[in-house]
Design an enzyme around this catalytic site. Structure first.
Site, mmCIF file in Angstrom:
data_model
loop_
_atom_site.group_PDB
_atom_site.id
_atom_site.type_symbol
_atom_site.label_atom_id
_atom_site.label_comp_id
_atom_site.label_asym_id
_atom_site.label_seq_id
_atom_site.Cartn_x
_atom_site.Cartn_y
_atom_site.Cartn_z
ATOM 1 N N GLU A 75 0.816 -1.227 0.000
ATOM 2 C CA GLU A 75 0.000 0.000 0.000
ATOM 3 C C GLU A 75 0.848 1.274 0.000
ATOM 4 O O GLU A 75 0.364 2.343 0.359
ATOM 5 C CB GLU A 75 -0.942 0.010 1.212
ATOM 6 C CG GLU A 75 -1.910 -1.142 1.301
ATOM 7 C CD GLU A 75 -2.971 -1.160 0.214
ATOM 8 O OE1 GLU A 75 -2.849 -0.401 -0.769
ATOM 9 O OE2 GLU A 75 -3.909 -1.948 0.337
ATOM 10 N N HIS A 94 -2.875 2.226 8.453
ATOM 11 C CA HIS A 94 -3.920 1.480 7.746
ATOM 12 C C HIS A 94 -4.104 0.144 8.449
ATOM 13 O O HIS A 94 -3.124 -0.506 8.825
ATOM 14 C CB HIS A 94 -3.510 1.264 6.285
ATOM 15 C CG HIS A 94 -4.336 0.235 5.581
ATOM 16 N ND1 HIS A 94 -5.705 0.340 5.444
ATOM 17 C CD2 HIS A 94 -4.002 -0.947 4.995
ATOM 18 C CE1 HIS A 94 -6.168 -0.717 4.794
ATOM 19 N NE2 HIS A 94 -5.142 -1.521 4.522
ATOM 20 N N TYR A 115 -20.613 12.757 19.210
ATOM 21 C CA TYR A 115 -19.825 13.974 18.942
ATOM 22 C C TYR A 115 -18.368 13.685 18.612
ATOM 23 O O TYR A 115 -17.682 14.475 17.969
ATOM 24 C CB TYR A 115 -19.952 14.978 20.098
ATOM 25 C CG TYR A 115 -19.131 14.671 21.319
ATOM 26 C CD1 TYR A 115 -17.802 15.102 21.398
ATOM 27 C CD2 TYR A 115 -19.645 13.960 22.395
ATOM 28 C CE1 TYR A 115 -17.026 14.826 22.512
ATOM 29 C CE2 TYR A 115 -18.879 13.684 23.505
ATOM 30 C CZ TYR A 115 -17.566 14.114 23.561
ATOM 31 O OH TYR A 115 -16.803 13.828 24.649
ATOM 32 N N HIS A 157 -12.524 -3.365 2.400
ATOM 33 C CA HIS A 157 -11.093 -3.398 2.698
ATOM 34 C C HIS A 157 -10.791 -3.069 4.165
ATOM 35 O O HIS A 157 -10.448 -3.965 4.924
ATOM 36 C CB HIS A 157 -10.391 -2.427 1.732
ATOM 37 C CG HIS A 157 -8.903 -2.494 1.758
ATOM 38 N ND1 HIS A 157 -8.109 -2.088 0.715
ATOM 39 C CD2 HIS A 157 -8.049 -2.893 2.726
ATOM 40 C CE1 HIS A 157 -6.840 -2.258 1.020
ATOM 41 N NE2 HIS A 157 -6.780 -2.744 2.240
ATOM 42 N N TYR A 211 -10.214 23.937 23.829
ATOM 43 C CA TYR A 211 -9.597 23.194 24.923
ATOM 44 C C TYR A 211 -8.152 22.824 24.632
ATOM 45 O O TYR A 211 -7.546 22.058 25.358
ATOM 46 C CB TYR A 211 -10.396 21.927 25.235
ATOM 47 C CG TYR A 211 -11.520 22.175 26.188
ATOM 48 C CD1 TYR A 211 -11.262 22.527 27.518
ATOM 49 C CD2 TYR A 211 -12.841 22.081 25.783
ATOM 50 C CE1 TYR A 211 -12.293 22.780 28.395
ATOM 51 C CE2 TYR A 211 -13.881 22.325 26.657
ATOM 52 C CZ TYR A 211 -13.602 22.674 27.969
ATOM 53 O OH TYR A 211 -14.621 22.919 28.836
HETATM 54 P P1 13P Z 1 1.221 -5.291 3.253
HETATM 55 O O1 13P Z 1 1.694 -6.476 4.073
HETATM 56 O O2 13P Z 1 1.787 -5.319 1.863
HETATM 57 O O3 13P Z 1 1.464 -4.003 3.971
HETATM 58 O O4 13P Z 1 -0.339 -5.443 3.016
HETATM 59 C C1 13P Z 1 -1.255 -5.564 4.054
HETATM 60 C C2 13P Z 1 -2.548 -4.891 3.745
HETATM 61 O O5 13P Z 1 -3.296 -4.651 4.670
HETATM 62 C C3 13P Z 1 -2.917 -4.517 2.382
HETATM 63 O O6 13P Z 1 -4.051 -3.723 2.383
#
Ligand code: 13P
Length: 219
Positions: A75, A94, A115, A157, A211
């Protein structure tokens, strides 16, 4: 490698391990990057996190050329493109957490049911359309879904969360998965939850700044 770079690499690995420990992530899915110089440091592709050493993290130049003993995460495109287009941000996380991914499979965005949705910069957390993992198309969809936001779901995903620091992005990831769990629980009752208005979310955003939470709420 100087001590600053070593510390960034070590922080990436400890954040990966934390994601697996807390159930945010599982197996080798998910990836993390942190801005470094004119490029970024990113997790290698398909390596178990508990075997990672600082030298396993890959440096990626702005043109996508990797440096190191491993291949970068599949990615790397969206990591590179997000950090290139959002100079206020320094970290991209991710993962495939269960509740975010469940909503993403259904193609649902997270609406303003609580919120805390405002910690991602606005009144919703969008769901980007499906595209093949690792593709330039997925990166383009993610950039659009992240406009004025610090998180987005990816259809079929998972989720991307960004931050001014890795610690902020990791904190935000837990908040986003919590919101997804709350939304899922509401939907499980058979009803769509009532929502906060745009004005109410604006009020929350203003109060976060008031804040001094700007560091954490960096949409
Ligand atoms: P990688 O091991 O290549 O980072 O891939 C994992 C993943 O979550 C792909 O979306």
């Amino acid at each position: 490698m100087d001590s600053e770079e070593y510390e960034k690499r070590a922080a990436i690995i400890s954040s990966c391990l934390e994601m697996n420990r807390t159930g945010i992530n599982q197996g080798t899915s998910g990836n993390i990057s942190v801005r470094h110089g004119d490029g970024l440091l990113i997790t290698p592709t398909s390596m178990p996190y508990d075997r990672l050493e600082p030298e396993d993290i890959v440096f990626l130049a702005p043109d996508g050329t990797p440096q190191g003993r491993n291949r970068p995460s599949s990615e790397w495109r969206f990591h590179r493109d997000i950090l290139a287009s959002r100079t206020d941000l320094n970290a991209v996380v991710h993962a495939h957490p269960t509740y975010c991914t469940t909503l993403a499979i259904l193609g649902k965005k997270i609406p303003p049911l609580h919120y805390m949705v405002a910690v991602c910069g606005g009144s919703d957390i969008r769901c980007a359309p499906y595209a093949l993992f690792g593709s330039a198309e997925l990166s383009a969809h993610a950039l659009t879904a992240l406009e004025d936001r610090t998180a987005c779901l990816l259809k079929h995903h998972g989720v991307i969360v960004v931050g001014s620091s890795l610690a902020t992005a990791m904190w935000r990831m837990v908040e986003v998965e919590t919101l997804a769990r709350q939304y899922h629980a509401c939907l499980a009752t058979g009803t769509e939850p009532p929502l906060l208005s745009d004005n109410q979310i604006e009020e929350v955003l203003a109060k976060f700044n008031g804040y001094g939470l700007g560091q954490q709420h960096d949409a």
